[in-house]
Write a protein that holds these residues in place. Structure first.
Motif, mmCIF file in Angstrom:
data_model
loop_
_atom_site.group_PDB
_atom_site.id
_atom_site.type_symbol
_atom_site.label_atom_id
_atom_site.label_comp_id
_atom_site.label_asym_id
_atom_site.label_seq_id
_atom_site.Cartn_x
_atom_site.Cartn_y
_atom_site.Cartn_z
ATOM 1 N N THR A 32 0.868 -1.171 0.000
ATOM 2 C CA THR A 32 0.000 0.000 0.000
ATOM 3 C C THR A 32 0.907 1.224 0.000
ATOM 4 O O THR A 32 2.126 1.110 0.177
ATOM 5 N N GLU A 33 0.329 2.377 -0.155
ATOM 6 C CA GLU A 33 1.131 3.611 -0.109
ATOM 7 C C GLU A 33 1.865 3.714 1.228
ATOM 8 O O GLU A 33 3.027 4.091 1.277
ATOM 9 N N GLY A 34 1.186 3.347 2.308
ATOM 10 C CA GLY A 34 1.823 3.386 3.624
ATOM 11 C C GLY A 34 2.998 2.436 3.744
ATOM 12 O O GLY A 34 4.016 2.765 4.346
ATOM 13 N N LEU A 35 2.877 1.253 3.183
ATOM 14 C CA LEU A 35 3.978 0.292 3.227
ATOM 15 C C LEU A 35 5.135 0.709 2.322
ATOM 16 O O LEU A 35 6.290 0.450 2.635
ATOM 17 N N ILE A 36 4.818 1.372 1.214
ATOM 18 C CA ILE A 36 5.880 1.867 0.326
ATOM 19 C C ILE A 36 6.773 2.848 1.075
ATOM 20 O O ILE A 36 7.989 2.838 0.923
ATOM 21 N N HIS A 37 6.163 3.673 1.897
ATOM 22 C CA HIS A 37 6.906 4.689 2.646
ATOM 23 C C HIS A 37 7.196 4.253 4.078
ATOM 24 O O HIS A 37 7.623 5.070 4.899
ATOM 25 N N GLY A 38 6.970 2.984 4.372
ATOM 26 C CA GLY A 38 7.163 2.488 5.727
ATOM 27 C C GLY A 38 7.873 1.149 5.750
ATOM 28 O O GLY A 38 8.977 1.015 5.239
ATOM 29 N N ALA A 39 7.200 0.148 6.274
ATOM 30 C CA ALA A 39 7.821 -1.150 6.553
ATOM 31 C C ALA A 39 8.251 -1.927 5.310
ATOM 32 O O ALA A 39 9.169 -2.731 5.366
ATOM 33 N N GLY A 40 7.564 -1.738 4.182
ATOM 34 C CA GLY A 40 7.939 -2.440 2.963
ATOM 35 C C GLY A 40 7.378 -3.842 2.873
ATOM 36 O O GLY A 40 6.388 -4.177 3.518
ATOM 37 N N HIS A 41 8.020 -4.672 2.057
ATOM 38 C CA HIS A 41 7.559 -6.033 1.797
ATOM 39 C C HIS A 41 7.875 -7.014 2.922
ATOM 40 O O HIS A 41 7.138 -7.967 3.134
#
Length: 114
Positions: A32-41
């Motif tokens: 998600t956009e949040g994961l792209i800029h946060g925890a990642g895969h």
């Protein structure tokens, strides 16, 4: 898969040796956009008594083989707190580079060679 907005499919992998749990690895199949800029895969943790024995690097290496079959992106996104240089080195050992950083974290990428 019909997930609520903001949710992504993920798989949890347990790393064990000789019947003892060593660590846990969490693979988010898309971002998600949040994961792209946060925890990642990928997120992972190794039991304190098993740290310093190469389990994180080997576990991440094994997980990347699975990732290449499931994740369609050309790079895997991860993050690491700046005070956790050991984890940063685990990621670098598996091909990561620092993509960018903020005050608290490095955001790394691992190119997927298929």
């Amino acid at each position: 898969m019909n997930l609520p907005e903001g949710f992504v499919p993920d798989t949890v992998y347990l790393l064990e040796t000789e019947g003892e749990y060593v660590g846990i690895f969490n693979l988010r199949h898309r971002l998600t956009e949040g994961l792209i800029h946060g925890a990642g895969h990928i997120g992972y943790g190794i039991s304190p008594k098993c740290r310093g024995k190469g389990y994180a690097a080997k576990g991440l290496e094994m997980l990347l083989e699975i990732v290449r079959k499931i994740v369609p992106e050309e790079e895997i996104y991860l993050s690491v707190h700046k005070d956790n240089l050991t984890s940063l080195n685990v990621q670098k050992k598996n091909g990561a580079y620092i993509h960018h950083e903020n005050e608290a974290e490095y955001f790394t990428r691992i190119p997927l060679k298929r």
